[in-house]
Scaffold this active site. Structure first.
Site, short mmCIF file in Angstrom:
data_model
loop_
_atom_site.label_atom_id
_atom_site.label_comp_id
_atom_site.label_asym_id
_atom_site.label_seq_id
_atom_site.Cartn_x
_atom_site.Cartn_y
_atom_site.Cartn_z
N CYS A 1 86.53 -79.98 37.04
CA CYS A 1 87.79 -80.65 37.40
C CYS A 1 88.83 -80.52 36.28
CB CYS A 1 87.53 -82.12 37.62
SG CYS A 1 86.23 -82.43 38.80
N ARG B 1 89.20 -72.88 35.67
CA ARG B 1 88.05 -73.74 35.41
C ARG B 1 87.14 -73.85 36.63
NH1 ARG B 1 88.99 -77.57 31.09
NH2 ARG B 1 87.57 -78.99 32.12
N TRP C 1 86.25 -80.36 41.53
CA TRP C 1 85.05 -79.57 41.74
C TRP C 1 84.05 -80.59 42.27
CZ3 TRP C 1 80.08 -78.22 39.60
CH2 TRP C 1 79.74 -76.87 39.74
N ASN D 1 88.09 -87.21 35.84
CA ASN D 1 87.03 -86.23 35.57
C ASN D 1 85.83 -87.01 35.06
OD1 ASN D 1 88.80 -84.21 36.15
ND2 ASN D 1 88.91 -83.37 34.05
N GLY D 2 84.64 -86.61 35.48
CA GLY D 2 83.44 -87.30 35.04
C GLY D 2 82.71 -87.88 36.24
N GLU E 1 72.39 -60.72 28.71
CA GLU E 1 73.82 -60.95 28.91
C GLU E 1 74.40 -59.94 29.91
OE1 GLU E 1 75.74 -63.22 28.52
OE2 GLU E 1 77.77 -62.42 28.46
N LYS F 1 76.25 -61.06 33.35
CA LYS F 1 77.62 -60.65 33.69
C LYS F 1 77.65 -60.07 35.10
CE LYS F 1 79.77 -62.22 31.53
NZ LYS F 1 79.25 -63.08 30.56
N GLU G 1 76.81 -62.77 37.98
CA GLU G 1 77.74 -63.87 38.21
C GLU G 1 79.05 -63.42 38.86
OE1 GLU G 1 79.01 -66.02 34.69
OE2 GLU G 1 79.03 -64.18 33.52
N HIS H 1 53.23 -55.75 33.37
CA HIS H 1 52.54 -57.01 33.64
C HIS H 1 53.01 -57.66 34.94
CE1 HIS H 1 50.56 -56.71 29.80
NE2 HIS H 1 51.73 -56.38 29.27
N LYS I 1 84.40 -72.86 34.64
CA LYS I 1 84.52 -72.36 33.27
C LYS I 1 83.81 -73.27 32.27
CE LYS I 1 85.94 -69.61 30.06
NZ LYS I 1 85.12 -68.39 29.91
C1 F6R Z 1 78.82 -66.81 31.61
C2 F6R Z 1 79.39 -68.00 30.99
C3 F6R Z 1 78.52 -69.18 30.88
C4 F6R Z 1 78.79 -69.96 29.58
C5 F6R Z 1 78.00 -71.27 29.58
C6 F6R Z 1 78.22 -72.05 28.31
O1 F6R Z 1 79.75 -65.78 31.65
O2 F6R Z 1 80.51 -68.03 30.60
O3 F6R Z 1 77.17 -68.86 30.99
O4 F6R Z 1 78.42 -69.14 28.50
O5 F6R Z 1 78.39 -72.05 30.67
O6 F6R Z 1 79.56 -72.40 28.17
P1 F6R Z 1 80.14 -72.85 26.78
O7 F6R Z 1 80.06 -71.67 25.88
O8 F6R Z 1 81.55 -73.27 27.07
O9 F6R Z 1 79.28 -73.98 26.30
#
Ligand code: F6R
Length: 612
Positions: A2, A27, A76, A102-103, A484, A488, A491, A507, A607
């Site tokens: 949010c 976000r 959200w 928010n929360g 990673e 990428k 997602e 295995h 985000k």
């Molecule tokens: C993936 C991504 C997430 C963040 C994770 C942690 O592309 O961005 O996996 O890495 O949500 O977020 P932060 O770094 O903000 O704690």
């Protein structure tokens, strides 16, 4: 997650609120709304499910709501499905108070039942509506909005950032915070509240970070902050250094693409201030060499991509420091009864500095006596402020949900810290220290070389975007980098993908390989290159198509077996993942582009994850 914006000023609030909400779109959200106080009409609110464009249309770009005081929100959904009714702002039954939140209000059920018994009628399924109805209830009793806000804060349990306006207060916006970020901004044409600095960067760089338990009253000309007993608090005004254009697309199709291209500069900015006269400098580093020798344990704690940085550092730091390094998912660490004492160093990595699990892990580590170091991108964020020490990555605002430049800057900063600590401990020779440090300085240029080969990734994506499942395999640093690369891809393209340590194939996983399966084989770690080749042969024998990533010096060998090969410049092995990740980011981006995905705002993702 949010987003909140609020404005108390000398010009129309609605267009400013809509603009601020648009800047927080990244976000993640499923509905949005604004409420404005008009001299003529009292409180007016418009809310809608779905994208912000609908809210723009509904309000004719904000023109339908007049008045210089207002609040806005992108939601959200947590409590209640995403629909117009559950969207914020929520309005009290008598129509005199509007509130965004928010929360999560944990005891909302109990309060809701009580208010219903008192005859209050609820319009939504949200926990948030309880806050505004309770506020109206107390306000009727005491006749003072501030006093009523104080009572609500004492009564509710959970986390909150609130923005509140009331029809009876034409000039003032009220804000309160606990465990959910909120900043206050001083603008020329009025003042702001926001959950995210990018929402107001266009209007101001002078901000106050609210702390838990604080309440603020914002008018066009003043910002006053109080504790919960309404004692005034003197707050520091901070300057935000971020460049406004960094938070804008600037002609690029996607923020993610722009941010991938910004990586050389982002890592340069992260490295440059920390290297002086051939030495790594961290002023007042929280651990002295003596304390470092007595450290019993180093934890690296994070979520998602930030955790993957930790996965790489487990290998690199153990080489550099000759000390055990544990990498933990923050969501697991906090409940694992971790072995932490005063000789533990806990490093929390977080781009946003607001991730709830990482925050909880930080608090748990502190409670158990650890020294805590935060690696954070957003200046003044909660994790940055609560850790014993913070070292910032200088990636600038990262808008795309899928992280790229924040990941790269986290990795390079951790490389620098590892090298610095290895030097303090004498676990790395002076010669190696100098070699690695010099190579760190060459990384921005080498990254640029990787980025100049966009076409390779684009071409391969156009051939492979139709797969249902893609496997990444690698050993040691290549395996950690594959985690990673795979995240990428999945997602943003929604293709199922997993990263496996190549040695594990036999295995179990190898049973998934069949003719046509795409395997992305990572062979940038020279020490285990021959083993990586054997694994490529193994999956090829089962009919897999292999796309390999290796370094320039090993390209020829890899090309003999793999179907396609992308190479990156050679660099010291510890630093190789900083380059190897670039083609993987680009491949994920182009695959998602081919599949027509919403690259900057992938489905179901936010985000900054400020709920558990
Ligand atoms: C993936 C991504 C997430 C963040 C994770 C942690 O592309 O961005 O996996 O890495 O949500 O977020 P932060 O770094 O903000 O704690």
């Amino acid at each position: 997650m949010c987003g909140i914006i609020g404005f108390a000023g000398r010009e129309e609030a609605a267009p400013i609120l809509l603009d601020g909400l648009a800047r927080m779109e990244y976000r993640g959200y499923d509905s949005a709304g604004i409420a404005v106080r008009s001299n003529q009409w009292g409180l007016q609110a418009k809310k809608s499910r779905g994208r912000l464009e609908r809210l723009y249309e509904l309000t004719h770009g904000g023109k339908d709501l007049d008045g210089p005081l207002g609040i806005g929100h992108t939601r959200w959904a947590t409590h209640g499905e995403p629909n117009d009714c559950n969207a914020h702002p929520h309005i009290s039954e008598d129509g005199r108070i509007a509130l965004v939140h928010n929360g999560i209000i944990e005891n909302y059920m109990e309060i809701k039942e009580k208010l219903i018994r008192e005859g209050v009628r609820f319009a939504s399924e949200t926990d948030t509506e309880v806050a505004v109805q309770l506020l109206a209830y107390y306000y009727k009793q005491c006749g003072s909005m501030l006093e009523a806000v104080g009572k609500v804060l004492h009564r509710i349990e959970g986390s909150y950032a609130f923005g509140i306006i009331c029809a009876d207060y034409p000039n003032a916006l009220i804000a309160a915070r606990k465990d959910s970020p909120l900043i206050l901004g001083f603008g020329e044409k009025g003042n702001f509240i926001a959950s995210d600095v990018t929402a107001i960067l266009k209007y101001t760089r002078d901000v106050i970070y609210m702390e838990d338990g604080e309440i603020a009253v914002i008018t066009a000309d003043s910002i006053d902050v109080f504790d919960q007993e309404f004692t005034p608090i003197e707050k520091k005004v901070n300057k935000i250094e971020w460049d406004v254009s960094a938070a804008e697309k600037g002609g690029y199709a996607h923020f993610m693409f722009k941010e991938i291209l910004e990586q050389p500069e982002a890592i340069r900015k992260t490295i440059a201030p920390r290297i002086r006269d051939g030495k790594i400098i961290f002023d007042n580093f929280l651990i002295t060499p003596e304390e470092l020798k007595n450290l019993s344990r180093i934890y690296i704690i994070a979520c998602g991509s930030a955790y993957h940085v930790g996965a790489i550092c487990k290998y690199t730091w153990e080489k550099l420091l000759r000390r055990p390094v544990e990498v933990c998912l923050a969501s697991e660490f906090r409940y694992s009864d971790p072995l932490v004492d005063k000789n533990t160093l806990a490093i929390i990595i977080s781009q946003s500095g607001e991730t709830l699990d990482s925050m909880a892990a930080l608090r748990e580590a502190k409670r158990l006596g650890a020294r805590t170091l935060a690696i954070v991108n957003v200046v003044g964020s909660s994790i940055a402020r609560e850790a014993d020490q913070v070292l910032y990555t200088w990636a600038g605002p990262e808008i795309a949900v899928a992280t790229t430049k924040a990941y790269s800057t986290q990795l390079i900063l951790m490389d620098l810290i590892g090298l610095y600590l290895g030097d303090l401990l004498n676990t790395i020779s002076k010669e190696d220290y100098q070699i690695i440090l010099r190579q760190i300085e060459t990384l921005p240029e080498k990254m640029r070389a990787c980025l100049s080969k966009l076409d390779d990734a684009q071409y391969l994506a156009s051939r492979h975007f139709n797969h249902n499942s893609i496997f990444f395999i690698g050993r040691n640093l290549d395996y950690a980098m594959g985690l990673e690369g795979s995240l990428k891809l999945k997602e943003i393209s929604y293709i199922h993908s997993e990263a496996y340590a190549s040695g594990e194939l036999k295995h179990g996983t190898i049973s998934l390989i069949e003719p046509g399966t795409l395997v992305i084989a990572l062979g940038t770690y020279h020490a285990l290159f021959d083993k990586a080749m054997s694994n490529v042969v193994e999956v090829k024998a089962r009919g897999a198509e292999v796309l390999a990533i290796t370094t320039e010096s090993y390209r020829e060998r890899m090309e003999k077996i793999a179907d396609d090969t992308i190479s990156v410049p050679d660099v010291h092995p510890i630093l190789q993942p900083s380059l190897g990740i670039i083609p993987l980011q680009l491949f994920a981006y182009y695959v998602a582009l081919q599949r027509g995905c919403d690259i900057d705002k992938p489905r179901n993702l936010a985000k900054s994850v400020t709920v558990e």
